[in-house]
Design an enzyme around this catalytic site. Structure first.
Site, PDB file in Angstrom:
ATOM      1  CD  GLU A  38     -11.556  -4.450  10.890  1.00 53.13           C
ATOM      2  OE1 GLU A  38     -10.912  -4.576   9.831  1.00 53.13           O
ATOM      3  OE2 GLU A  38     -11.052  -4.448  12.019  1.00 53.13           O
ATOM      4  NE  ARG A 264      -8.892  -0.468  -1.441  1.00 53.86           N
ATOM      5  CZ  ARG A 264      -9.250  -1.165  -0.362  1.00 53.86           C
ATOM      6  NH1 ARG A 264      -9.160  -2.463  -0.335  1.00 53.86           N
ATOM      7  NH2 ARG A 264      -9.698  -0.540   0.714  1.00 53.86           N
ATOM      8  CE  LYS A 274     -12.394   0.505   6.916  1.00 53.50           C
ATOM      9  NZ  LYS A 274     -13.370  -0.457   7.447  1.00 53.50           N
TER      10      LYS A 274
END
Ligand code: ATP
Ligand code: MG
Length: 566
Positions: A38, A264, A274
């Site tokens: 994204e 992750r 983020k």
């Protein structure tokens, strides 16, 4: 651009196992993966794992990997991020060729499918507010309740969706929801939202749309449009998989992708959210997204980490099924391995102390031949000027040396690397009693750093000729977060920020060959560590970043059995 393949063989992880079996058993002829960032921030070391996995699998199995911008939330996305992401993926050594896509490329198709769902009685427009939707959703232990709008007619929903698209309603007034099952055990199946109203300019579609698909509605369908075979994502999407499959099963999509999840990547002393990184940048704790302390790929690059070291680290880390935190020392270890092999050695003095070689002829300059990498003869050598006045490191001298200090001291002889043996004869101090100069003599018979009588000083020092020294600023970096687990136990992780994560040294000196070193080329300052010029560096105002010190603490942690690998 670096297009080498990773220098360590990839471990046969469980995802590669699935891919290999799918090819072997004929479920797929060609493997197609995608990396779907994204564009709402810069890529970080965690993304590197996803990139290496998706592009790596495509490369190893002769398939292809798409770069797809998951641009369904125009309020948080920016072109700056798009450009940075493309640059970072290339820098890491991967290439999507002509396969660059955007979820926004499919907005019209997705909208068409939303209409299909309504017509099939599988979606409806809901007038509940976001808060009400949450309230009606129930909990993990309690089923949800049907919205009062759930039974509205197909015609009415079609009409309302069209008017949502036409811009008749404000943000949040209505949403489109799938009609699945408000009592489903999996909350994602409790009539998930597919479209929301958002009056916002989109970086690509501009003002064309004011309804945007949710991640869940866009992602799997984009995969299907592109013919993705293996949609590899991180574990937080595991609970979304039944919805992913429901949408694929209930829409006339052109292919049938499958989602696979892996854990992750997390690192000690590091935050990879983020949202947090954006705050670190916006609140001025660092110099920007590419600050050398940031875990972003642009930060690591600015810090001097080679892409190869990052790929090696990802290969070492493997692909896990369960979440865990790896020690950041493991990343540093992988980077040191590469730099030790590839970084040319140079002389730099961070805290200079003047040495005057009294018996060396005034005005004489000798070009000493110094190897670029003692571990790699093919790296050749360079010439470094030697003169009567030199700089050495202040902490390479002690007036009253303790027992284990073997470097320079009054009356003691040391080797100046690739030059001569010198002996300290006299100390010059200023009015405050601080040592400002050492008067030494040299032995002309030791040129190149060896004595014919076989005597061997216990220490070898680096040095820079005072007449040729180039001044520089040197920035030393330490962890951005002091604590190995920032914000553990629920305290504010900003309290864990390391106030000493950057130390700027002025008045350092470097050998002349370093004046023209391009930004991002990492060298070893002999005995001090790995350093590279910062992009800020300019002729007459050199600035270097310390990439890493020389000490590999990972090897030590591993010896103690404290490490944590896949
Ligand atoms: P956010 O922090 O906004 O949730 P994100 O870090 O998940 O975002 P995306 O742009 O959605 O960022 O991520 C792109 C891809 O990278 C996704 O497939 C995601 O699963 C993967 N990814 C993100 N963070 C990690 C990580 N720490 N380790 C491995 N893969 C990751
Ligand atoms: Mg995400």
């Amino acid at each position: 651009m670096n297009t080498e393949t990773p220098s360590l063989p990839e471990r046969g992880d469980f995802i590669r196992g699935i891919v290999a079996a799918d090819l072997r058993e004929g479920r797929h002829q060609t493997i197609v993966t995608r990396f779907p960032p994204e564009p709402n921030g810069y890529l970080h070391i965690g993304h590197a794992q996803s990139i290496c996995l998706n592009f790596g699998i495509a490369r190893e199995f002769g398939g292809r990997c798409h770069l797809r911008f998951d641009d369904t939330n125009p309020t948080k996305e920016e072109q700056e991020y798009v450009d940075a992401i493309e640059g970072d993926v290339r820098w890491l050594g991967f290439d999507w060729g002509k396969h660059l896509y955007h979820a926004s490329d499919y907005f019209e198709q997705l909208y068409g499918w939303a209409v299909d769902l309504i017509k099939a009685g599988k979606a409806y427009v809901d007038d509940l507010t976001a808060d009400e939707i949450r309230e009606y959703r129930g909990t993990l232990t309690e089923p949800g309740r049907n919205s009062p709008w759930r039974e509205r007619s197909v015609e009415e929903s079609l009409d309302l969706l069209e008017r949502m698209r036409a811009g008749e309603f404000p943000d949040g007034a209505r949403v489109l929801r799938a009609r699945i099952d408000m009592a489903a055990g999996n909350v994602h199946l409790r009539d998930p939202v597919l479209y929301r109203i958002l009056h916002a300019e989109h970086p690509r579609t501009g003002g064309e749309w004011c309804v945007y698909p949710t991640y869940d509605f866009a992602h799997g369908q984009s995969d299907a449009i592109e013919g993705i075979t293996h949609s590899i994502c991180t574990l937080e999407f595991k609970d979304h998989q039944p919805l992913y499959d429901w949408l694929i099963d209930n829409l006339p999509v052109p292919s049938r992708p499958r989602q696979y999840e892996f854990a992750r990547l997390n690192l000690t002393h590091t935050v990879l959210s983020k949202r947090v990184l954006l705050r670190v940048v916006n609140e001025g704790y660092v110099r920007g997204w590419d600050d050398p302390r940031m875990p972003t790929l642009s930060g690591l690059r600015r810090r001097g980490f080679p892409a190869e070291g990052i790929r090696d680290f990802v290969a070492m880390a493997g692909v896990a099924r369960a979440d865990k935190v790896l020690e950041v020392e493991m990343l540093e270890h992988a980077v040191r391995n590469v730099l030790n092999r590839t970084a040319p050695r140079r002389f730099a003095v961070l805290d200079p102390l003047k040495v005057v070689v009294e018996n060396y002829p005034r005005g004489q300059v000798e070009e000493m031949e110094v190897p670029n990498n003692p571990e790699d003869p093919s790296a050749g050598s360079r010439r470094v000027p030697f003169t009567r006045e030199l700089w050495i490191e202040r902490d390479d001298f002690m007036e009253e040396p303790p027992r284990k200090f073997f470097r320079l001291a009054p009356g003691r002889e040391v080797r100046l690397r690739a030059a001569y043996f010198v002996t300290c004869r006299e100390i010059v101090k200023d009015a405050a009693g601080r040592v400002v100069e050492l008067r030494c003599t040299y032995d002309p018979a030791t040129r190149g750093g060896d004595a014919s009588d076989g005597r061997r000083p216990k220490a070898t020092l680096h040095w820079v000729s005072a007449a040729h020294a180039v001044p520089a600023e040197v920035r030393l970096y330490d962890y951005l977060f002091r604590s190995p687990y920032p914000g553990a136990d629920g305290h504010d992780l900003f309290e864990d920020l390391n106030p000493d994560s950057e130390t700027v040294l002025q008045g350092c000196v470097v050998e002349p060959s370093l004046a023209g070193l391009p930004a991002g080329e990492t060298v070893q300052f002999e005995r001090l560590g790995y350093f590279c010029p910062d992009p800020d560096s300019a002729p007459g105002a050199l600035a270097f970043n310390r990439t890493l010190t020389l000490k590999d603490t990972w090897a030590k942690l591993r010896a103690q059995g404290r490490h944590d690998t896949a």
